[in-house]
Design a protein around this motif. Sequence first.
Motif, PDB file in Angstrom:
ATOM      1  N   UNK A  87      47.528  45.955  34.133  1.00 19.02           N
ATOM      2  CA  UNK A  87      46.965  47.191  34.659  1.00 19.02           C
ATOM      3  C   UNK A  87      46.794  47.085  36.164  1.00 19.02           C
TER       4      UNK A  87
ATOM      5  N   UNK B  22      45.741  49.637  39.697  1.00 15.61           N
ATOM      6  CA  UNK B  22      45.104  50.888  40.078  1.00 15.61           C
ATOM      7  C   UNK B  22      45.601  51.299  41.461  1.00 15.61           C
TER       8      UNK B  22
ATOM      9  N   UNK C 120      44.878  53.748  44.764  1.00 16.59           N
ATOM     10  CA  UNK C 120      43.885  54.529  45.480  1.00 16.59           C
ATOM     11  C   UNK C 120      44.531  55.121  46.728  1.00 16.59           C
TER      12      UNK C 120
ATOM     13  N   UNK D 266      40.350  57.062  43.628  1.00 16.79           N
ATOM     14  CA  UNK D 266      41.259  56.579  42.600  1.00 16.79           C
ATOM     15  C   UNK D 266      42.253  57.674  42.248  1.00 16.79           C
TER      16      UNK D 266
ATOM     17  N   UNK E   5      45.815  55.042  37.104  1.00 17.93           N
ATOM     18  CA  UNK E   5      45.844  53.711  36.518  1.00 17.93           C
ATOM     19  C   UNK E   5      47.252  53.462  36.009  1.00 17.93           C
TER      20      UNK E   5
ATOM     21  N   UNK F 162      46.304  52.250  48.622  1.00 18.67           N
ATOM     22  CA  UNK F 162      45.898  50.887  48.307  1.00 18.67           C
ATOM     23  C   UNK F 162      46.033  50.656  46.806  1.00 18.67           C
TER      24      UNK F 162
ATOM     25  N   UNK G 232      43.514  43.487  38.286  1.00 21.52           N
ATOM     26  CA  UNK G 232      42.587  42.465  37.804  1.00 21.52           C
ATOM     27  C   UNK G 232      43.342  41.156  37.631  1.00 21.52           C
TER      28      UNK G 232
ATOM     29  N   UNK H 177      40.541  41.603  31.230  1.00 19.98           N
ATOM     30  CA  UNK H 177      39.119  41.422  31.031  1.00 19.98           C
ATOM     31  C   UNK H 177      38.394  40.827  32.212  1.00 19.98           C
ATOM     32  N   UNK H 178      39.131  40.462  33.258  1.00 21.06           N
ATOM     33  CA  UNK H 178      38.478  39.905  34.446  1.00 21.06           C
ATOM     34  C   UNK H 178      37.594  40.958  35.082  1.00 21.06           C
ATOM     35  N   UNK H 179      36.497  40.522  35.632  1.00 24.95           N
ATOM     36  CA  UNK H 179      35.522  41.455  36.179  1.00 24.95           C
ATOM     37  C   UNK H 179      35.676  41.724  37.664  1.00 24.95           C
ATOM     38  N   UNK H 180      36.700  41.204  38.278  1.00 27.47           N
ATOM     39  CA  UNK H 180      36.904  41.412  39.707  1.00 27.47           C
ATOM     40  C   UNK H 180      38.289  41.993  39.941  1.00 27.47           C
ATOM     41  N   UNK H 181      38.344  42.988  40.801  1.00 28.50           N
ATOM     42  CA  UNK H 181      39.630  43.544  41.207  1.00 28.50           C
ATOM     43  C   UNK H 181      40.053  42.943  42.536  1.00 28.50           C
TER      44      UNK H 181
ATOM     45  N   UNK I 131      42.494  43.586  45.735  1.00 31.57           N
ATOM     46  CA  UNK I 131      43.154  44.711  46.370  1.00 31.57           C
ATOM     47  C   UNK I 131      44.275  44.243  47.288  1.00 31.57           C
ATOM     48  N   UNK I 132      45.290  45.087  47.380  1.00 32.95           N
ATOM     49  CA  UNK I 132      46.330  44.851  48.354  1.00 32.95           C
ATOM     50  C   UNK I 132      45.830  45.240  49.733  1.00 32.95           C
TER      51      UNK I 132
END
Lengths: 111, 116
Positions: free
Chosen positions: B32, B34, B36, B46, B49, B93, B97, B101-105, B107-108
């Motif tokens: 997945x 995202x 923006x 956003x 997805x 942008x 993840x 299930x990871x809790x941090x994204x 970003x490029x």
Amino acid sequence: LAKTTQPISMDSYEGQEVNITCSHNNIATNDYITWYQQFPSQGPRFIIQGYKTKVTNEVASLFIPADRKSSTLSLPRVSLSDTAVYYCLVGIYNQGGKLIFGQGTELSVKP
Amino acid sequence: GAVVSQHPSWVICKSGTSVKIECRSLDFQATTMFWYRQFPKQSLMLMATSNEGSKATYEQGVEKDKFLINHASLTLSTLTVTSAHPEDSSFYICSAREAPGANVLTFGAGSRLTVL
């Protein structure tokens, strides 16, 4: 998704501690609180994440009260290079959970 | 740590042309991603997805025929701005993840699009 409210801007001086508070009254049980930093024309950068109580890493601390309806990002001894926009985000990331950004706080550090 | 790479970092195009922006996860697989967009002095909004092997999910108000998203592999998602117009000029942008299930994204660095 929980909505967040932060101050639009803050000013500080080099060497001071800066605390940025974020309100998230509708936070859900499974939501984590994450703070990102963004410099102009760059993508956001992860700072810190927490679920409850206090979390500390090499760059910041995150304070979360028991009711979790707010959180405070604490930046110790800021420098000019900490001038940036800071975003508080609340949400779950599992199962494709998406992140919605609020307005963020523009921190300006002066010499 | 996880790295997300975007290309190009900036692009200038004429009105009416299409522009493709690539988003790659360099050292991890991302089912997945995202997308923006960010206008000057505004927050990130956003757009959609991107799901590997299936159709993207667009946010309300985002034209799916205008912003084509393709997520053909576990490390690459592309955003194509079709028939670009000056109002499409923005900072785009992507993020991903590090693991399911990871809790941090992560970003490029973003891609600056200017449509003349």
